[in-house]
Design a protein around this motif. Structure first.
Motif, PDB file in Angstrom:
ATOM      1  N   LEU A 161       1.619  41.509 127.932  1.00  0.00           N
ATOM      2  CA  LEU A 161       3.314  42.364 126.942  1.00  0.00           C
ATOM      3  C   LEU A 161       2.286  41.882 125.500  1.00  0.00           C
ATOM      4  O   LEU A 161       3.696  43.006 124.555  1.00  0.00           O
ATOM      5  N   GLY A 162       1.895  41.190 125.008  1.00  0.00           N
ATOM      6  CA  GLY A 162       1.664  41.096 123.114  1.00  0.00           C
ATOM      7  C   GLY A 162       0.701  41.786 123.530  1.00  0.00           C
ATOM      8  O   GLY A 162       0.430  42.569 121.551  1.00  0.00           O
ATOM      9  N   LEU A 163       0.251  43.167 124.253  1.00  0.00           N
ATOM     10  CA  LEU A 163      -1.269  44.173 123.677  1.00  0.00           C
ATOM     11  C   LEU A 163      -0.424  44.722 122.864  1.00  0.00           C
ATOM     12  O   LEU A 163      -0.894  45.343 121.307  1.00  0.00           O
ATOM     13  N   ALA A 164       0.844  45.827 123.212  1.00  0.00           N
ATOM     14  CA  ALA A 164       1.531  46.660 122.103  1.00  0.00           C
ATOM     15  C   ALA A 164       1.315  46.142 120.262  1.00  0.00           C
ATOM     16  O   ALA A 164       0.934  46.874 119.792  1.00  0.00           O
ATOM     17  N   PRO A 165       2.266  44.800 120.610  1.00  0.00           N
ATOM     18  CA  PRO A 165       2.820  44.373 119.383  1.00  0.00           C
ATOM     19  C   PRO A 165       1.891  44.057 118.220  1.00  0.00           C
ATOM     20  O   PRO A 165       1.435  44.250 117.540  1.00  0.00           O
ATOM     21  N   THR A 166       0.549  43.741 119.271  1.00  0.00           N
ATOM     22  CA  THR A 166      -0.370  42.777 118.155  1.00  0.00           C
ATOM     23  C   THR A 166      -1.603  44.073 117.752  1.00  0.00           C
ATOM     24  O   THR A 166      -1.523  44.126 116.530  1.00  0.00           O
ATOM     25  N   TYR A 167      -1.580  44.743 118.280  1.00  0.00           N
ATOM     26  CA  TYR A 167      -1.919  46.301 118.129  1.00  0.00           C
ATOM     27  C   TYR A 167      -1.356  46.957 116.972  1.00  0.00           C
ATOM     28  O   TYR A 167      -1.951  46.943 116.128  1.00  0.00           O
ATOM     29  N   ARG A 168       0.485  46.833 117.194  1.00  0.00           N
ATOM     30  CA  ARG A 168       0.850  47.555 115.967  1.00  0.00           C
ATOM     31  C   ARG A 168       0.345  47.229 115.065  1.00  0.00           C
ATOM     32  O   ARG A 168       0.701  47.528 113.853  1.00  0.00           O
ATOM     33  N   HIS A 169       0.304  45.274 114.607  1.00  0.00           N
ATOM     34  CA  HIS A 169       0.338  44.392 113.639  1.00  0.00           C
ATOM     35  C   HIS A 169      -1.172  44.586 112.328  1.00  0.00           C
ATOM     36  O   HIS A 169      -1.234  43.455 112.648  1.00  0.00           O
ATOM     37  N   ASN A 170      -1.910  44.799 113.837  1.00  0.00           N
ATOM     38  CA  ASN A 170      -3.399  45.303 113.709  1.00  0.00           C
ATOM     39  C   ASN A 170      -4.190  43.446 113.863  1.00  0.00           C
ATOM     40  O   ASN A 170      -4.833  43.444 113.225  1.00  0.00           O
ATOM     41  N   ALA A 171      -3.353  42.834 114.483  1.00  0.00           N
ATOM     42  CA  ALA A 171      -4.198  41.565 114.506  1.00  0.00           C
ATOM     43  C   ALA A 171      -4.814  41.927 116.328  1.00  0.00           C
ATOM     44  O   ALA A 171      -5.116  40.713 116.375  1.00  0.00           O
ATOM     45  N   HIS A 172      -5.454  42.370 116.750  1.00  0.00           N
ATOM     46  CA  HIS A 172      -5.909  42.776 117.658  1.00  0.00           C
ATOM     47  C   HIS A 172      -7.581  42.361 116.850  1.00  0.00           C
ATOM     48  O   HIS A 172      -7.870  42.395 116.025  1.00  0.00           O
ATOM     49  N   ILE A 173      -8.736  41.553 117.958  1.00  0.00           N
ATOM     50  CA  ILE A 173     -10.264  41.768 117.655  1.00  0.00           C
ATOM     51  C   ILE A 173     -10.737  43.155 117.967  1.00  0.00           C
ATOM     52  O   ILE A 173     -10.929  43.996 118.647  1.00  0.00           O
TER      53      ILE A 173
ATOM     54  N   GLY B  79      -0.144  61.580 109.242  1.00  0.00           N
ATOM     55  CA  GLY B  79       0.405  60.257 109.582  1.00  0.00           C
ATOM     56  C   GLY B  79      -1.504  59.098 109.275  1.00  0.00           C
ATOM     57  O   GLY B  79      -2.204  59.025 109.356  1.00  0.00           O
ATOM     58  N   ARG B  80      -0.812  57.540 109.225  1.00  0.00           N
ATOM     59  CA  ARG B  80      -1.735  56.433 109.177  1.00  0.00           C
ATOM     60  C   ARG B  80      -1.339  56.425 111.050  1.00  0.00           C
ATOM     61  O   ARG B  80      -0.193  55.484 111.281  1.00  0.00           O
ATOM     62  N   GLN B  81      -2.772  55.295 111.303  1.00  0.00           N
ATOM     63  CA  GLN B  81      -2.438  54.964 112.521  1.00  0.00           C
ATOM     64  C   GLN B  81      -1.699  53.592 112.318  1.00  0.00           C
ATOM     65  O   GLN B  81      -2.106  52.677 111.331  1.00  0.00           O
ATOM     66  N   SER B  82      -0.991  53.001 113.595  1.00  0.00           N
ATOM     67  CA  SER B  82       0.021  51.750 112.879  1.00  0.00           C
ATOM     68  C   SER B  82      -1.096  50.598 112.080  1.00  0.00           C
ATOM     69  O   SER B  82      -0.540  49.789 110.988  1.00  0.00           O
ATOM     70  N   HIS B  83      -2.374  50.242 112.655  1.00  0.00           N
ATOM     71  CA  HIS B  83      -3.082  48.976 112.900  1.00  0.00           C
ATOM     72  C   HIS B  83      -3.680  49.540 111.495  1.00  0.00           C
ATOM     73  O   HIS B  83      -3.762  48.445 110.781  1.00  0.00           O
TER      74      HIS B  83
ATOM     75  N   ALA C 172      -2.274  51.235 108.470  1.00  0.00           N
ATOM     76  CA  ALA C 172      -1.057  51.348 108.061  1.00  0.00           C
ATOM     77  C   ALA C 172      -1.018  49.496 107.486  1.00  0.00           C
ATOM     78  O   ALA C 172      -1.042  49.405 106.895  1.00  0.00           O
ATOM     79  N   ALA C 173      -0.726  48.828 108.892  1.00  0.00           N
ATOM     80  CA  ALA C 173      -0.514  47.645 108.986  1.00  0.00           C
ATOM     81  C   ALA C 173      -1.905  46.501 108.690  1.00  0.00           C
ATOM     82  O   ALA C 173      -1.862  45.627 107.436  1.00  0.00           O
ATOM     83  N   ALA C 174      -3.328  47.840 108.162  1.00  0.00           N
ATOM     84  CA  ALA C 174      -3.877  46.987 107.203  1.00  0.00           C
ATOM     85  C   ALA C 174      -3.742  46.904 106.173  1.00  0.00           C
ATOM     86  O   ALA C 174      -4.464  46.233 105.123  1.00  0.00           O
ATOM     87  N   ALA C 175      -3.447  48.290 105.748  1.00  0.00           N
ATOM     88  CA  ALA C 175      -3.353  48.243 104.281  1.00  0.00           C
ATOM     89  C   ALA C 175      -2.349  47.831 103.514  1.00  0.00           C
ATOM     90  O   ALA C 175      -2.366  47.536 102.294  1.00  0.00           O
ATOM     91  N   ALA C 176      -1.714  47.788 103.988  1.00  0.00           N
ATOM     92  CA  ALA C 176      -0.466  46.482 103.842  1.00  0.00           C
ATOM     93  C   ALA C 176      -0.435  45.482 103.569  1.00  0.00           C
ATOM     94  O   ALA C 176       0.227  44.570 103.329  1.00  0.00           O
TER      95      ALA C 176
ATOM     96  N   PRO D 268     -16.577  55.070 105.113  1.00  0.00           N
ATOM     97  CA  PRO D 268     -15.570  54.779 103.799  1.00  0.00           C
ATOM     98  C   PRO D 268     -14.768  54.723 104.288  1.00  0.00           C
ATOM     99  O   PRO D 268     -14.555  56.145 104.693  1.00  0.00           O
ATOM    100  N   LEU D 269     -13.366  54.089 103.970  1.00  0.00           N
ATOM    101  CA  LEU D 269     -12.409  54.531 103.939  1.00  0.00           C
ATOM    102  C   LEU D 269     -12.272  56.091 104.130  1.00  0.00           C
ATOM    103  O   LEU D 269     -12.362  55.894 102.906  1.00  0.00           O
ATOM    104  N   GLY D 270     -11.017  57.166 104.860  1.00  0.00           N
ATOM    105  CA  GLY D 270     -10.891  57.930 104.010  1.00  0.00           C
ATOM    106  C   GLY D 270     -11.573  59.493 103.919  1.00  0.00           C
ATOM    107  O   GLY D 270     -11.023  60.581 103.721  1.00  0.00           O
ATOM    108  N   THR D 271     -13.089  59.207 104.985  1.00  0.00           N
ATOM    109  CA  THR D 271     -13.870  59.791 104.878  1.00  0.00           C
ATOM    110  C   THR D 271     -13.797  61.099 106.323  1.00  0.00           C
ATOM    111  O   THR D 271     -13.203  60.092 107.291  1.00  0.00           O
ATOM    112  N   PRO D 272     -13.884  61.955 105.872  1.00  0.00           N
ATOM    113  CA  PRO D 272     -13.668  62.447 107.530  1.00  0.00           C
ATOM    114  C   PRO D 272     -14.212  61.743 108.863  1.00  0.00           C
ATOM    115  O   PRO D 272     -14.130  62.043 110.021  1.00  0.00           O
ATOM    116  N   PHE D 273     -15.683  61.968 108.783  1.00  0.00           N
ATOM    117  CA  PHE D 273     -16.319  61.248 109.965  1.00  0.00           C
ATOM    118  C   PHE D 273     -15.378  60.162 110.454  1.00  0.00           C
ATOM    119  O   PHE D 273     -15.224  59.808 111.640  1.00  0.00           O
TER     120      PHE D 273
END
Length: 176
Positions: free
Chosen positions: A57-69, A158-162, A164-168, A79-84
């Protein structure tokens, strides 16, 4: 729709926390009851089911907050932002959707068979097995929804949740 999905992810986090608290309460109750020569029947079974519920049950919330390994050995080379890099992030998310989709399908099928055949726990309490198994299937389904949600948001610009969470800065600290 965003509010409903975020509420669903939050619900999974609350249920995972409740399952973890149930494990702690069972352990404390078992320790206390041993002083009186008593015990809770099938506490080990219930704790095992609660552990599975906590994890899945914790998989989705931890993924959304970039807390997964995440193993980012390949991703970090670009680098971030490159097309590849964006392509690789989408490919990893798509592969995750396939794997979690398979796990969700198998789990739902497992719960359905337990319900149809009226499978009961073999421990001291005769619990219908579909009840604890339901939380596993529900957790995988919500995790699948979170992954699909992220891929759709990403493909729509848009930006994937994990990410966006890492950037924030909303991520677990990493020891290096």
């Amino acid at each position: 729709m965003r509010r409903a999905l975020d509420s669903l992810y939050r619900l999974c986090g609350v249920l995972a926390a409740a399952a973890m608290l149930m494990i702690a309460a069972l352990i404390l109750a078992q320790v206390f009851l041993r002083f009186f020569g008593s015990q809770i029947r099938s506490a080990d079974d219930i704790s095992g089911w609660a552990l599975v519920a906590t994890i899945i049950l914790g998989l989705a919330p931890t993924y959304r907050h970039n807390a997964h390994i995440r193993v980012t050995l390949l991703l970090d080379r670009f680098p971030l932002g490159t097309p590849f890099r964006a392509f690789l992030e989408r490919a990893v998310t798509a592969l995750s959707i396939v794997l979690v989709g398979w796990a969700a399908y198998v789990s739902v099928h497992f719960v359905w068979e337990s319900y149809i055949y009226n499978e009961l726990n073999q421990g001291l309490l005769a619990v219908p097995m579909w009840i604890p198994q339901f939380f596993m299937a529900f957790g995988f389904l919500v995790f699948l929804i979170a992954l699909v949600d992220d891929l759709v948001v990403d493909l729509m610009g848009g930006r994937q949740s994990h990410l966006a969470a890492a950037a924030a800065g909303d991520e677990m600290p990493v020891e290096r």
